[in-house]
Design a protein around this motif. Structure first.
Motif, PDB file in Angstrom:
ATOM      1  N   ASP A  92       1.065  -0.795  -0.003  1.00  0.00           N
ATOM      2  CA  ASP A  92       0.160   0.297  -0.280  1.00  0.00           C
ATOM      3  C   ASP A  92       0.841   1.299  -0.098  1.00  0.00           C
ATOM      4  O   ASP A  92       0.611   2.017  -0.518  1.00  0.00           O
ATOM      5  CB  ASP A  92      -0.808  -0.269   1.261  1.00  0.00           C
ATOM      6  N   GLN A  95       2.729   1.663  -3.429  1.00  0.00           N
ATOM      7  CA  GLN A  95       1.545   1.964  -4.457  1.00  0.00           C
ATOM      8  C   GLN A  95       1.291   3.729  -4.398  1.00  0.00           C
ATOM      9  O   GLN A  95       1.018   4.201  -5.149  1.00  0.00           O
ATOM     10  CB  GLN A  95      -0.276   1.391  -4.062  1.00  0.00           C
ATOM     11  N   TYR A  99       1.850   6.898  -6.271  1.00  0.00           N
ATOM     12  CA  TYR A  99       0.797   7.769  -6.683  1.00  0.00           C
ATOM     13  C   TYR A  99       1.499   9.057  -6.863  1.00  0.00           C
ATOM     14  O   TYR A  99       1.222  10.088  -7.463  1.00  0.00           O
ATOM     15  CB  TYR A  99      -0.366   7.640  -5.677  1.00  0.00           C
TER      16      TYR A  99
END
Length: 362
Positions: A92, A95, A99
């Motif tokens: 997470d 990610q 982003y």
């Protein structure tokens, strides 16, 4: 059953590395090197010396081995669960980092492209402002030229009308003379017409002025006919000249209508373009400011996410190291239990043998 001495023995020999080829004496010697191991051996020796069966010790060792295996299974399960959780958290965070990195790239591109567009718009708005000024100057200059052309036509047309009136008046006077009216009766009108023609200073009227001057001194039919023909010719030329001037005026007026329309359309387009550019400049500046602020926020978010990832990775590494250390420790403890079981079951068949070895070694 005496559980405490046996547990003490297991933990005392946890750190003792032994090889399967070593003799019971060597095994016991290694265990005895540790103070706890020495105490445990003393307790075991005492227990055996008082008649405690070896089988009871084997049962305790089996229970301890079972407990160690159970503890390892629990630890493996916790480790597996923690690993899944860590991998989810790290995935997470990675990610999230990806982003924020993509947002930083996009915002940087937006800032740079908008800055470039802003610079181009600022250059173009200066050009358009100059074009508007040139357009307005051209309109003013052309309008003044057209006004001058119109005023010239009005003046020349009026001159032609006056000249044609003078020609018509002269024709009437000459026709009166031809009809027999005395010159003295027409003298006043004649002199006015003559003066008017002389004022125009037009080369066209010189022959007529000369002829009228001669007619004033001598009236004869031949001269009258000649003057009438001359008057008719001059009037025809004046009519043609006036028509030509009118045609020129109409053509110039039509041209100006088209030209002024184009200039006005161009002026409208330039003004609208300038307004669009000025509005775009305002929007570009807002976009750049927002992109810079968002870029700063995304940079902070990225740093936070990277810090969190580093913390989680360190924590995961610490947990992994702790798990491996505890697993290794249990493996060593199980090995010790197995070695003790081997010594007790295969090498030491009776308490007396154990006591004998104990006395020999220690």
């Amino acid at each position: 059953m005496r559980i405490v001495p046996v547990l003490t023995l297991i933990f005392a020999v946890a750190t003792a590395r032994v090889a399967k080829t070593e003799s019971p004496k060597e095994v016991l010697a290694q265990i005895n090197k540790d103070s706890f191991g020495n105490s445990v051996l003393s307790v075991l020796q005492l227990q055996l010396a008082t008649g405690g069966p070896v089988g009871e010790i084997q049962i305790l060792l089996n229970n301890i081995a079972s407990q160690l295996n159970g503890d390892q299974k629990k630890a493996d399960k916790v480790h597996e669960s923690d690993t899944v959780a860590f991998e989810k958290i790290i995935a997470d965070l990675e990610q999230e980092i990806a982003y924020h990195e993509s947002q930083i790239v996009a915002l940087s591109n937006l800032r740079d492209s908008t800055t470039e567009a802003l610079e181009e718009a600022e250059v173009e708005v200066r050009v358009v402002t100059s074009d508007i000024a040139n357009n307005e100057k051209s309109f003013a200059d052309e309008s003044a030229t057209r006004q001058s052309q119109h005023e010239t036509w009005v003046r020349k047309d009026a001159e032609h009308v006056d000249q044609m009136d003078a020609i018509d008046e002269a024709s009437k006077i000459v026709q009166h003379l031809q009809a027999g009216v005395a010159f003295a009766q027409l003298k006043s009108r004649f002199e006015k017409v003559q003066a008017k023609l002389m004022e125009s200073k037009h080369a066209l009227f010189k022959p007529l002025i000369n002829a009228l001057t001669q007619l004033a001194s001598k009236v004869d039919n031949k001269s009258i006919i000649k003057i009438l023909e001359l008057l008719a010719q001059i009037r025809q030329q004046l009519v043609a000249s006036r028509a030509s001037l009118l045609a020129t005026e109409e053509r110039q007026a039509a041209n100006w209508e088209v030209q002024s329309g184009h200039l006005q359309e161009e002026h409208k387009r330039l003004v609208e373009r300038k307004a669009f550019l000025e509005n775009s400049i305002v929007q570009f500046k807002v976009t750049i400011q927002e992109a810079v602020e968002d870029l700063e926020d995304q940079t902070l978010f990225l740093e936070d996410a990277e810090d969190s990832l580093a913390i989680q990775q360190r924590w995961a590494a610490e947990q992994e190291a702790q798990y491996e250390a505890q697993t290794f420790e249990r493996e060593q403890q199980l090995e010790v239990v197995e070695r003790l079981q081997e010594v007790l079951t295969q090498k030491l068949s009776a308490a007396s043998e154990f006591l004998q070895i104990r006395e020999e070694v220690f």
